[in-house]
Structures are given as structure tokens and as C-alpha cells.
Design a protein around this motif. Structure first.
Motif, PDB file in Angstrom:
ATOM      1  N   ARG A 232      12.721   0.549   6.446  1.00 49.49           N
ATOM      2  CA  ARG A 232      12.404   1.442   5.340  1.00 49.49           C
ATOM      3  C   ARG A 232      12.076   0.644   4.085  1.00 49.49           C
ATOM      4  NH1 ARG A 232      17.989   4.246   4.966  1.00 49.49           N
ATOM      5  NH2 ARG A 232      18.497   2.040   5.268  1.00 49.49           N
ATOM      6  N   THR A 233      11.405   1.285   3.155  1.00 46.74           N
ATOM      7  CA  THR A 233      11.259   0.773   1.807  1.00 46.74           C
ATOM      8  C   THR A 233      11.885   1.788   0.855  1.00 46.74           C
ATOM      9  OG1 THR A 233       9.714  -0.106   0.149  1.00 46.74           O
ATOM     10  CG2 THR A 233       8.932   1.748   1.503  1.00 46.74           C
ATOM     11  N   TYR A 234      11.818   1.523  -0.436  1.00 44.78           N
ATOM     12  CA  TYR A 234      12.580   2.336  -1.380  1.00 44.78           C
ATOM     13  C   TYR A 234      11.780   3.492  -1.978  1.00 44.78           C
ATOM     14  CZ  TYR A 234      10.373  -1.164  -4.432  1.00 44.78           C
ATOM     15  OH  TYR A 234       9.478  -2.004  -5.035  1.00 44.78           O
ATOM     16  N   VAL A 235      10.563   3.737  -1.490  1.00 43.71           N
ATOM     17  CA  VAL A 235       9.818   4.920  -1.908  1.00 43.71           C
ATOM     18  C   VAL A 235       9.808   5.926  -0.772  1.00 43.71           C
ATOM     19  CG1 VAL A 235       8.368   3.550  -3.453  1.00 43.71           C
ATOM     20  CG2 VAL A 235       7.559   4.057  -1.131  1.00 43.71           C
ATOM     21  N   GLN A 236       9.458   7.166  -1.092  1.00 42.18           N
ATOM     22  CA  GLN A 236       9.388   8.212  -0.084  1.00 42.18           C
ATOM     23  C   GLN A 236       8.129   8.026   0.763  1.00 42.18           C
ATOM     24  OE1 GLN A 236      11.693  10.646   0.618  1.00 42.18           O
ATOM     25  NE2 GLN A 236      13.005   9.613  -0.884  1.00 42.18           N
ATOM     26  N   THR A 237       8.311   7.777   2.049  1.00 40.33           N
ATOM     27  CA  THR A 237       7.186   7.598   2.964  1.00 40.33           C
ATOM     28  C   THR A 237       7.651   7.867   4.384  1.00 40.33           C
ATOM     29  OG1 THR A 237       5.546   6.018   3.843  1.00 40.33           O
ATOM     30  CG2 THR A 237       7.662   5.116   3.127  1.00 40.33           C
ATOM     31  N   ASN A 238       6.717   8.310   5.216  1.00 41.91           N
ATOM     32  CA  ASN A 238       7.022   8.527   6.633  1.00 41.91           C
ATOM     33  C   ASN A 238       6.696   7.308   7.482  1.00 41.91           C
ATOM     34  OD1 ASN A 238       7.842  11.233   6.251  1.00 41.91           O
ATOM     35  ND2 ASN A 238       5.709  11.919   6.259  1.00 41.91           N
ATOM     36  N   VAL A 239       6.174   6.273   6.853  1.00 43.68           N
ATOM     37  CA  VAL A 239       5.768   5.065   7.573  1.00 43.68           C
ATOM     38  C   VAL A 239       6.965   4.133   7.735  1.00 43.68           C
ATOM     39  CG1 VAL A 239       4.244   3.051   7.547  1.00 43.68           C
ATOM     40  CG2 VAL A 239       3.430   5.258   6.664  1.00 43.68           C
ATOM     41  N   SER A 240       7.138   3.615   8.956  1.00 45.32           N
ATOM     42  CA  SER A 240       8.185   2.617   9.218  1.00 45.32           C
ATOM     43  C   SER A 240       7.565   1.223   9.162  1.00 45.32           C
ATOM     44  CB  SER A 240       8.802   2.850  10.603  1.00 45.32           C
ATOM     45  OG  SER A 240       9.459   4.095  10.648  1.00 45.32           O
ATOM     46  N   LEU A 241       8.270   0.298   8.540  1.00 44.85           N
ATOM     47  CA  LEU A 241       7.799  -1.076   8.449  1.00 44.85           C
ATOM     48  C   LEU A 241       7.939  -1.772   9.798  1.00 44.85           C
ATOM     49  CD1 LEU A 241       9.481  -2.101   5.065  1.00 44.85           C
ATOM     50  CD2 LEU A 241       7.162  -1.228   5.412  1.00 44.85           C
ATOM     51  N   LYS A 242       7.016  -2.686  10.058  1.00 42.02           N
ATOM     52  CA  LYS A 242       7.103  -3.508  11.265  1.00 42.02           C
ATOM     53  C   LYS A 242       7.772  -4.848  10.970  1.00 42.02           C
ATOM     54  CE  LYS A 242       2.998  -1.393  13.345  1.00 42.02           C
ATOM     55  NZ  LYS A 242       1.613  -1.612  13.833  1.00 42.02           N
TER      56      LYS A 242
ATOM     57  N   PRO B 282       0.813  -1.230   0.000  1.00 41.28           N
ATOM     58  CA  PRO B 282       0.000   0.000   0.000  1.00 41.28           C
ATOM     59  C   PRO B 282       0.840   1.271   0.000  1.00 41.28           C
ATOM     60  CG  PRO B 282      -0.085  -1.103   2.145  1.00 41.28           C
ATOM     61  CD  PRO B 282       0.583  -2.039   1.206  1.00 41.28           C
ATOM     62  N   LEU B 283       2.034   1.214   0.585  1.00 41.21           N
ATOM     63  CA  LEU B 283       2.924   2.377   0.568  1.00 41.21           C
ATOM     64  C   LEU B 283       3.401   2.661  -0.850  1.00 41.21           C
ATOM     65  CD1 LEU B 283       5.112   1.579   3.723  1.00 41.21           C
ATOM     66  CD2 LEU B 283       3.004   2.935   3.594  1.00 41.21           C
ATOM     67  N   HIS B 284       3.717   1.611  -1.595  1.00 34.88           N
ATOM     68  CA  HIS B 284       4.157   1.779  -2.972  1.00 34.88           C
ATOM     69  C   HIS B 284       3.024   2.293  -3.858  1.00 34.88           C
ATOM     70  CE1 HIS B 284       7.723  -1.262  -2.483  1.00 34.88           C
ATOM     71  NE2 HIS B 284       7.774  -0.240  -1.651  1.00 34.88           N
ATOM     72  N   ALA B 285       1.824   1.756  -3.644  1.00 38.03           N
ATOM     73  CA  ALA B 285       0.682   2.178  -4.462  1.00 38.03           C
ATOM     74  C   ALA B 285       0.344   3.653  -4.248  1.00 38.03           C
ATOM     75  CB  ALA B 285      -0.530   1.311  -4.151  1.00 38.03           C
ATOM     76  N   ALA B 286       0.627   4.166  -3.053  1.00 38.95           N
ATOM     77  CA  ALA B 286       0.339   5.571  -2.734  1.00 38.95           C
ATOM     78  C   ALA B 286       1.485   6.510  -3.066  1.00 38.95           C
ATOM     79  CB  ALA B 286      -0.007   5.696  -1.250  1.00 38.95           C
ATOM     80  N   SER B 287       2.606   5.976  -3.525  1.00 34.79           N
ATOM     81  CA  SER B 287       3.814   6.777  -3.700  1.00 34.79           C
ATOM     82  C   SER B 287       3.859   7.465  -5.056  1.00 34.79           C
ATOM     83  CB  SER B 287       5.055   5.886  -3.542  1.00 34.79           C
ATOM     84  OG  SER B 287       5.197   5.035  -4.668  1.00 34.79           O
ATOM     85  N   ALA B 288       4.623   8.548  -5.101  1.00 33.19           N
ATOM     86  CA  ALA B 288       4.853   9.233  -6.372  1.00 33.19           C
ATOM     87  C   ALA B 288       5.683   8.380  -7.314  1.00 33.19           C
ATOM     88  CB  ALA B 288       5.550  10.568  -6.117  1.00 33.19           C
ATOM     89  N   GLU B 289       6.561   7.552  -6.761  1.00 37.86           N
ATOM     90  CA  GLU B 289       7.471   6.759  -7.588  1.00 37.86           C
ATOM     91  C   GLU B 289       6.721   5.780  -8.487  1.00 37.86           C
ATOM     92  OE1 GLU B 289       9.948   7.821  -3.914  1.00 37.86           O
ATOM     93  OE2 GLU B 289       7.859   7.505  -4.421  1.00 37.86           O
ATOM     94  N   TYR B 290       5.643   5.201  -8.009  1.00 38.76           N
ATOM     95  CA  TYR B 290       4.890   4.243  -8.821  1.00 38.76           C
ATOM     96  C   TYR B 290       3.846   4.915  -9.711  1.00 38.76           C
ATOM     97  CZ  TYR B 290       6.948  -0.074  -7.061  1.00 38.76           C
ATOM     98  OH  TYR B 290       7.817  -1.108  -6.790  1.00 38.76           O
ATOM     99  N   ALA B 291       3.528   6.173  -9.436  1.00 42.48           N
ATOM    100  CA  ALA B 291       2.710   7.008 -10.330  1.00 42.48           C
ATOM    101  C   ALA B 291       1.405   6.339 -10.749  1.00 42.48           C
ATOM    102  CB  ALA B 291       3.527   7.389 -11.571  1.00 42.48           C
TER     103      ALA B 291
END
Length: 275
Positions: free
Chosen positions: A192-202, A17-26
Motif C-alpha cells: 500500500r501507499t498512503y493515498v487512497q487507491t485501489n492499486v497494489s504496489l509490486k 503516478p498514484l500520488h499525482a492522481a490522488s485527491a490528497e495531493y490535489a
């Protein structure tokens, strides 16, 4: 399910869901523009050629932006991934774009339990996929089992020489990690993941494996595929070596200095033998 697969699946379920919401995946660009293609697919259009009418399967399809791009080029696409969270995002995107794509949940090595054997004209694998698989031989066997005789494998992937470098070394190309496949995984712990996000993975622990280029080619040959193309590229679609790279207008990154020193990605094509 092996411990490695379970750890990686938990990690990718959080990333999706972080990737789907990111600018990188557009994803918004796909919805707004029916001609929009992913950067990865657009890069390889000259090598990909005409795929209109082909029955294709995208292995390790993640949230489906490359899968959707291939469908927009006229292929009848199926996407396969082990992450239900990623497939939920992929299905939602395809539905919003009005493009019929079949998405199937499975670990890659079990693909032929959920997909028909020898049924596909095209097996496609996008960038950043093979490092999550422990055995390149088992991957090549799966590819062969899915392809029709005369069917084609198309893959653009990070170069194994790049994966062998320490990406945290900002002033030199430092070879510190395995180039060849090893039974034991490389274990990473990163929130972390490789897109810009403020969410930290658990689910922070992941397992990865490298596979040498010779190992990949040998595995495909052993499972009945003939190599028809291999191009090594001096660019990659992310900042793989921070501090040492510069991006171009197309979002591809190259070494700032002497880019001819290091292959960053490669595009490989192979055809399944008729006998």
C-alpha cells in the motif's frame, strides 16, 4: 547503488503516478488556482517568511507540489529527487501551471555532482523525507555544501519520537521502534501507499531509518550551520496514529486525548556560517 536505495527507488517510482492522481495531493487545484499552495507549505508560512527572489533547492521533492508552492511564493526553485517517475510528474505539473522549475534526478548524497556548490540561498526539505536516508551526517554535509554562506535551511519533518511509536497500537502510545539512528534499516513489506487507491504496489519492500532530534542538530552544527529556530508541533498532516487522532479544518491531525503528551512534527531552521 545500494540495495536499500534500489528498493526504495523502485517503490517510489510506483507511488509517483498514484500520488499525482490522488485527491490528497490535489494537483488539479494547483492547475485551476494559481494561488493554491500545498498544505505543508501553507502551515509553515508564518515561519518561512518572505522568500521572494531567493534561489532555492527542494531536496527529496517527490512530485513537486511543495516545490511549486515555494516557487509561487517568489523563490527561484530547483527540485531534486532520485525517482525519475516522480520527476516526470513534477515536470508535468509545473508545465501545466506555467511555472519554471528546474528538476534534477540524483540521490541526495550525490546532489553536489549535479547542482552547483554554495549556490543556494534556501535549502528546503518537506515532511516525510529524512526517514529514507541512512546517514543524517551525510545529509547535513550535503545541505551545507549546497548553501551559500548565510544561506538558510528550512525543514518541517515528522518528529523522531513519533517514528519510534508502533502506529498499529490503537489504544496507547507504545514506543517499540528505534529513536536513534542505527546502521541497520527498519525493513517494511507493504503493497500500500498512503493515498487512497485501489492499486497494489509490486515493489513492496522498503528500508527506513530514524534520526534523533539531537543527532540532526549535532550534524548540522558539525557541518557549519547554526540553529536559528526549532518549533515542535502537536499536529501532523496525516492520520499518523489511526484510532488515536482527530483532524482539524486545515487537515492537520492531533491526538484525541492529551495532545501535549507527544510532539508530532517539528520545524527547524539553520543558517550556514560565513566562515
Amino acid at each position: 547503488m545500494s540495495d536499500s536505495i534500489a528498493l526504495n527507488k523502485a517503490n517510489w517510482d510506483e507511488r509517483a503516478p498514484l500520488h499525482a492522481a490522488s485527491a490528497e495531493y490535489a494537483t488539479a487545484a494547483f492547475i485551476d488556482d494559481p494561488r493554491h499552495l500545498s498544505d505543508v507549505v501553507r502551515f509553515d508560512l508564518p515561519l518561512l517568511g518572505d522568500i521572494c527572489g531567493l534561489r532555492g533547492v527542494h531536496l527529496q521533492c517527490h512530485i513537486g507540489t511543495d516545490t511549486l508552492s515555494l516557487a509561487r511564493l517568489g523563490a527561484q526553485m530547483t527540485g531534486l529527487d532520485f525517482s525519475p517517475a516522480a520527476l516526470a510528474q513534477a515536470r508535468a505539473l509545473a508545465q501545466q501551471c506555467g511555472v519554471p522549475i528546474a528538476y534534477v534526478e540524483s540521490e541526495l548524497y550525490h546532489a553536489t555532482e549535479v547542482l552547483p556548490r554554495a549556490a543556494f540561498d534556501l535549502v528546503y526539505t518537506g515532511i516525510g523525507a529524512l526517514c529514507w536516508l541512512p546517514s543524517i551526517d551525510a545529509w547535513a554535509r550535503t545541505v551545507s555544501e549546497l548553501l551559500k554562506p548565510g544561506g538558510r535551511l528550512f525543514i518541517r519533518e515528522g518528529h523522531p519520537m513519533l517514528w519510534a511509536l508502533n502506529e498499529d497500537c490503537e489504544h496507547a502510545l507504545s514506543v517499540e521502534l528505534p529513536y536513534f539512528e542505527r546502521e541497520a534499516p527498519q525493513v517494511w513489506d507493504d503493497d500500500r501507499t498512503y493515498v487512497q487507491t485501489n492499486v497494489s504496489l509490486k515493489a513492496t519492500v522498503t528500508h527506513e531509518w530514524n534520526h534523533g532530534l539531537g543527532e540532526i542538530i549535532s550534524a548540522l552544527l558539525a557541518h557549519g550551520l547554526d540553529i536559528t529556530g526549532l518549533v515542535e508541533h502537536q499536529s501532523i498532516p496525516w492520520d499518523a496514529l489511526p484510532g488515536q487522532m482527530v483532524s482539524d479544518a486545515n487537515g492537520e491531525y492531533r491526538l484525541k486525548e492529551a495532545p501535549w503528551r507527544l510532539p508530532l512534527t517539528y520545524t527547524l531552521q539553520a543558517v550556514k556560517r560565513s566562515t
